[in-house]
Design an enzyme around this catalytic site. Structure first.
Site, PDB file in Angstrom:
ATOM      1  N   ASP A  66       0.809  -1.217   0.000  1.00 53.38           N
ATOM      2  CA  ASP A  66       0.000   0.000   0.000  1.00 53.38           C
ATOM      3  C   ASP A  66       0.844   1.269   0.000  1.00 53.38           C
ATOM      4  O   ASP A  66       2.057   1.230   0.193  1.00 53.38           O
ATOM      5  CB  ASP A  66      -0.968   0.004   1.199  1.00 53.38           C
ATOM      6  CG  ASP A  66      -0.349  -0.586   2.465  1.00 53.38           C
ATOM      7  OD1 ASP A  66       0.890  -0.596   2.568  1.00 53.38           O
ATOM      8  OD2 ASP A  66      -1.101  -1.034   3.335  1.00 53.38           O
ATOM      9  N   ASN A 135      -7.941  -2.713  13.962  1.00 54.73           N
ATOM     10  CA  ASN A 135      -9.327  -2.994  13.537  1.00 54.73           C
ATOM     11  C   ASN A 135      -9.410  -4.207  12.602  1.00 54.73           C
ATOM     12  O   ASN A 135     -10.455  -4.472  12.018  1.00 54.73           O
ATOM     13  CB  ASN A 135      -9.941  -1.759  12.856  1.00 54.73           C
ATOM     14  CG  ASN A 135      -9.244  -1.390  11.547  1.00 54.73           C
ATOM     15  OD1 ASN A 135      -8.253  -2.028  11.165  1.00 54.73           O
ATOM     16  ND2 ASN A 135      -9.754  -0.388  10.866  1.00 54.73           N
ATOM     17  N   HIS A 137      -7.609  -4.666   9.778  1.00 54.86           N
ATOM     18  CA  HIS A 137      -7.288  -4.458   8.354  1.00 54.86           C
ATOM     19  C   HIS A 137      -6.007  -5.193   7.964  1.00 54.86           C
ATOM     20  O   HIS A 137      -5.111  -5.387   8.780  1.00 54.86           O
ATOM     21  CB  HIS A 137      -7.239  -2.967   7.971  1.00 54.86           C
ATOM     22  CG  HIS A 137      -6.059  -2.192   8.481  1.00 54.86           C
ATOM     23  ND1 HIS A 137      -6.145  -0.876   8.876  1.00 54.86           N
ATOM     24  CD2 HIS A 137      -4.742  -2.516   8.628  1.00 54.86           C
ATOM     25  CE1 HIS A 137      -4.950  -0.446   9.238  1.00 54.86           C
ATOM     26  NE2 HIS A 137      -4.084  -1.423   9.103  1.00 54.86           N
ATOM     27  N   GLU A 142      -9.920  -2.073   4.869  1.00 59.45           N
ATOM     28  CA  GLU A 142     -10.603  -1.797   6.129  1.00 59.45           C
ATOM     29  C   GLU A 142     -11.821  -2.714   6.284  1.00 59.45           C
ATOM     30  O   GLU A 142     -12.259  -3.343   5.307  1.00 59.45           O
ATOM     31  CB  GLU A 142     -11.044  -0.317   6.142  1.00 59.45           C
ATOM     32  CG  GLU A 142      -9.896   0.682   6.023  1.00 59.45           C
ATOM     33  CD  GLU A 142      -9.094   0.885   7.319  1.00 59.45           C
ATOM     34  OE1 GLU A 142      -8.933  -0.076   8.099  1.00 59.45           O
ATOM     35  OE2 GLU A 142      -8.614   2.009   7.529  1.00 59.45           O
TER      36      GLU A 142
HETATM   37  C1  F6R Z   1       1.346  -1.527   6.061  1.00 56.08           C
HETATM   38  C2  F6R Z   1       0.118  -2.311   6.146  1.00 56.08           C
HETATM   39  C3  F6R Z   1      -0.713  -2.281   7.385  1.00 56.08           C
HETATM   40  C4  F6R Z   1       0.101  -2.537   8.649  1.00 56.08           C
HETATM   41  C5  F6R Z   1      -0.787  -2.435   9.878  1.00 56.08           C
HETATM   42  C6  F6R Z   1       0.010  -2.590  11.164  1.00 56.08           C
HETATM   43  O1  F6R Z   1       1.959  -1.698   4.796  1.00 56.08           O
HETATM   44  O2  F6R Z   1      -0.240  -2.933   5.203  1.00 56.08           O
HETATM   45  O3  F6R Z   1      -1.739  -3.227   7.283  1.00 56.08           O
HETATM   46  O4  F6R Z   1       0.690  -3.807   8.588  1.00 56.08           O
HETATM   47  O5  F6R Z   1      -1.450  -1.213   9.879  1.00 56.08           O
HETATM   48  O6  F6R Z   1       0.874  -1.501  11.298  1.00 56.08           O
HETATM   49  P1  F6R Z   1       1.907  -1.432  12.510  1.00 56.08           P
HETATM   50  O7  F6R Z   1       2.898  -2.497  12.292  1.00 56.08           O
HETATM   51  O8  F6R Z   1       2.503  -0.058  12.418  1.00 56.08           O
HETATM   52  O9  F6R Z   1       1.094  -1.652  13.754  1.00 56.08           O
END
Ligand code: F6R
Length: 252
Positions: A66, A135, A137, A142
């Site tokens: 992403d 959440n 995702h 989402e």
């Molecule tokens: C980032 C991504 C997100 C993160 C998730 C956890 O490329 O795809 O799904 O893996 O938001 O983020 P952290 O590791 O910062 O808690």
């Protein structure tokens, strides 16, 4: 399979070692990569391992999950910048084989289409490194995202904006939109390591463990994937039921 390690560091070392093994076994591997704080020690450990064992990287291709809409490559909070800072600038993967969505594209729909096409040319990734949001995702898919989604523009939820604004000096700069690989794209990976660390993720781990597959908890889709390893630290595993550990569903 759930694997629980004492610390984030130990879990990271384990995942980095697996990534190195995959690269050595398949020099033209297509890696799906993620960003975020969970992944930082993994890239750190992987850089060290790569330096030690010097695997060939000239045929490796990468696809990131992403990118924020509106943030260019030089913005310190863009995922392009993150990847260069934490990984790509330390290893010799050819730049032309590094893929991230372009968050500054004028035509976002066309950019999503382009990313889907490039990804389809490789028929999905061989190995996907994956994290999860509080959440549920995955990527930035989402809650409520259809499981058959391809790369698309997403409106970030208030929860995700709150969670991720910690990275921005001025939280108001936190974007409202991102481009993300879709759930179908992620599920095309041959193998997935889902890495979850920290006490703040214990609840989503518990929900994942108990929940049926449903679109309101995007990460639950992984229960339909034949080759997923859930790598946890103790803090993230702290709300898992004891009997799961006793039955050996959860091991260290
Ligand atoms: C980032 C991504 C997100 C993160 C998730 C956890 O490329 O795809 O799904 O893996 O938001 O983020 P952290 O590791 O910062 O808690």
């Amino acid at each position: 399979m759930y694997l629980v390690f004492d610390t984030h560091q130990e879990a990271s070392q384990f995942v980095a070692q697996r990534m190195l093994q995959r690269i050595i076994a398949q020099p033209d591997i297509c890696l799906g990569l993620a960003t975020g704080s969970t992944m930082e020690p993994i890239y750190q450990a992987l850089i060290q391992l790569i330096n030690q064992s010097q695997p060939a990287l000239s045929q490796v291709t990468t696809f990131n999950l992403d990118e924020y809409v509106g943030l260019g490559k030089s913005h310190p909070q863009s995922y392009y910048y993150y990847m260069c800072h934490h990984f790509f600038s330390h290893v010799s993967i050819p730049e032309a084989q590094i893929n991230l969505p372009n968050g500054k594209a004028k035509d976002l729909a066309a950019e999503c289409e382009r990313y889907t096409q490039v990804l389809n040319q490789t028929q999905g990734t061989d190995y996907q490194l994956l994290g999860v949001g509080t959440n549920g995702h995955i990527g930035f898919n989402e809650p409520g995202t259809p499981f058959d989604s391809l790369t698309h523009v997403v409106e970030l939820t208030a929860q995700t904006r709150l969670d991720n604004s910690r990275f921005f000096d001025d939280p108001a700069e936190m974007p409202y939109q991102a481009i993300t690989m879709g759930i179908q794209d992620i599920m095309q990976a041959t193998e997935i390591d889902l890495v979850i660390t920290g006490e703040h993720k214990a609840e989503v781990v518990r929900n994942f463990y108990h929940s049926a597959v449903n679109e309101n908890l995007p990460v639950s889709v992984l229960k339909q994937h034949p080759q997923v390893t859930v790598v946890l630290d103790k803090a993230a595993a702290s709300l898992l039921p004891h009997e799961a550990v006793q039955k050996g569903l959860v091991t260290q």
